[in-house]
Design a protein around this motif. Structure first.
Motif, PDB file in Angstrom:
ATOM      1  N   GLY A 301       0.652  -1.337  -0.101  1.00 16.88           N
ATOM      2  CA  GLY A 301      -0.041   0.082  -0.027  1.00 16.88           C
ATOM      3  C   GLY A 301       0.860   1.246   0.032  1.00 16.88           C
ATOM      4  N   CYS A 302       2.089   1.182   0.168  1.00 12.54           N
ATOM      5  CA  CYS A 302       2.723   2.361  -0.102  1.00 12.54           C
ATOM      6  C   CYS A 302       2.969   2.905  -1.492  1.00 12.54           C
ATOM      7  N   PRO A 315       3.110   0.385   5.728  1.00 16.20           N
ATOM      8  CA  PRO A 315       1.928   0.401   4.890  1.00 16.20           C
ATOM      9  C   PRO A 315       1.116   1.617   4.623  1.00 16.20           C
ATOM     10  N   GLY A 316       0.720   2.112   3.550  1.00 15.00           N
ATOM     11  CA  GLY A 316       0.132   3.208   3.202  1.00 15.00           C
ATOM     12  C   GLY A 316       0.907   4.511   3.065  1.00 15.00           C
ATOM     13  N   VAL A 317       2.174   4.208   3.269  1.00 14.47           N
ATOM     14  CA  VAL A 317       2.982   5.539   3.307  1.00 14.47           C
ATOM     15  C   VAL A 317       3.071   6.199   1.983  1.00 14.47           C
ATOM     16  N   ILE A 329      12.960   5.376   9.497  1.00  8.70           N
ATOM     17  CA  ILE A 329      11.615   4.329   9.548  1.00  8.70           C
ATOM     18  C   ILE A 329      10.331   5.214   9.645  1.00  8.70           C
ATOM     19  N   ILE A 330       9.703   4.803   8.475  1.00  7.82           N
ATOM     20  CA  ILE A 330       8.483   5.653   8.403  1.00  7.82           C
ATOM     21  C   ILE A 330       7.125   4.593   8.449  1.00  7.82           C
ATOM     22  N   MET A 331       6.499   5.039   9.514  1.00  9.68           N
ATOM     23  CA  MET A 331       5.336   4.148   9.815  1.00  9.68           C
ATOM     24  C   MET A 331       4.061   4.492   9.086  1.00  9.68           C
TER      25      MET A 331
END
Length: 423
Positions: A301-302, A315-317, A329-331
């Protein structure tokens, strides 16, 4: 065949104060790790893979998210007949006043009735905030072979670092004769991992007796020394795999970075010992024309329109066009704006970084408010935080909450500074 004679209890109620901004609103075991996982996925997956069918998760601090997450036992295959994950917060009992968990052993003591209801022969005690893979059935076989009252998992650490750990001193056959908590002059380098197997009737008696003496009853301070003093047979079980206590920002960052090596020391891709997690449907990841990724772990989803190097992307980033993310680290659900630079940062979920922002630049000056936590050059944003367009931010900075241009004099936040707004 499941090991119905052993029940696991996961201690997941700690505050995780050394992670500070990442644990202001959620318990440490619920923090994201490795993109799509949460830290508690690791001990729970180890239990499932070791054929342990009943697991109690003892929660306390900021436990709402963790309670709902852990209760979904199907994620780890722990939802069949005679199995389950049981969330066990402190509770009021008939004839006793409500009380919080005041120590690791006190938490188990307050749940003796739960353990008795499953009538196990052995009880496995785990921490909810360590990253590792372990087959507990091998440790149990060792425990049984030695007819032990307690078996403690240990790792060999460098002798010069042994004074930072609880150390088990052993005789031939790894029988423990002494336990020393952070000794100035350690006699051995066998460090306790905080993973214990007890023969239940022995532990039950010790808990009841010690709880009448120490209201804050603790395994390291009270139960283990007590059982040793009584001459009960206790053994050290040596573990030589990957294990990390992600209790500090630096260790959390390092452990995540371990995952992106070409030959990672800790491998999440092994079929024979899977780590299970939330498998909610996510769209596939997308890398746009002109984007660049190098040594990156990208979750479902990123969307990558810019550049990602040596980083973990949840996810989703969304990393927008011209943005550069490196050693970070990007959550989940975070947006990195156009032409932003994010360097040596940990950014929690659902954050927003504006256009042309620069984060993690400048001198490595320890954080003025939390110098013991933020001192290795890593800048951290807590959950749901935002940074407006054009801000230049140094190292060891902390952002928590939605921030505005007026929070940054001259459009800057110097190294070691913080902007904290309660949300």
């Amino acid at each position: 065949m499941r090991q119905n004679n052993m029940l696991a209890m996961i201690l997941a109620g700690g505050r995780g104060t050394r992670l500070y901004a990442l644990t202001k609103k959620i318990a440490k075991p619920a923090v994201y790790y490795g993109g799509k996982y949460r830290i508690i996925d690791f001990p729970l997956s180890n239990c499932a893979n070791s054929n342990i069918n009943v697991v109690g998760v003892l929660t306390q601090y900021e436990s709402v998210l963790l309670n709902s997450y852990a209760a979904a036992g199907q994620r780890w295959g722990l939802d069949a007949k005679d199995s389950g994950v049981y969330v066990l917060p402190p509770r009021e009992k008939d004839g006793a006043a409500f009380d919080v968990y005041r120590g690791t052993a006190d938490a188990i003591s307050q749940n003796i009735d739960f353990i008795d209801s499953h009538n196990p022969e052995y009880v496995l005690i785990l921490s909810g905030d360590h990253i590792y893979k372990m087959d507990y059935s091998k440790m149990l076989a060792f425990h049984k072979a030695h007819n032990a009252a307690a078996t403690i998992a240990v790792m060999e650490v460098p002798m010069e670092e042994a004074n930072r750990f609880g150390i088990m001193n052993t005789e031939d056959g790894d029988k423990i004769y002494e336990f020393e908590e952070k000794p100035e002059s350690p006699k051995s380098n066998l460090a306790s991992m905080g993973i214990y197997i007890f023969t239940w009737d022995r532990l039950r008696d010790a808990l009841i007796e010690d709880n009448s003496i120490h209201p804050d009853s603790d395994f390291g301070k009270h139960i283990i020394p007590k059982m040793l003093d009584e001459g009960q047979p206790m053994y050290a079980w040596r573990f030589d795999g990957y294990w990390k206590d992600v209790g500090t920002i630096q260790s959390y960052w390092e452990s995540n970075m371990d995952l992106i090596r070409t030959l990672p020391e800790f491998n999440l891709y092994e079929d024979f010992w899977k780590i299970y997690t939330n498998s909610d449907h996510q769209p596939p990841q997308y890398t746009a024309p002109g984007s660049k990724t190098e040594e990156a772990l990208l979750s479902d989803g990123c969307e990558i329109y810019g550049t990602v190097c040596r980083s973990i992307i949840g996810p989703g980033v969304v990393v927008e066009k011209g943005a550069v993310v490196k050693d970070s680290i990007i959550m989940a659900g975070t947006i990195i704006g156009e032409n932003a630079l994010v360097d040596h940062c940990v950014i929690d979920e659902k954050c927003s970084i504006g256009k042309n922002v620069q984060m993690g630049v400048g001198e490595n000056i320890p954080n003025e408010a939390k110098p013991n936590i933020y001192n290795t050059g890593i800048t951290v944003l807590g959950m749901n935080s935002s940074v407006p367009d054009g801000i230049v931010m140094g190292k060891n900075c902390v952002i928590y909450g939605r921030t505005f241009p007026e929070d940054y004099p001259d459009g800057r936040l110097e190294s070691g500074k913080a902007v904290v707004r309660e949300v």
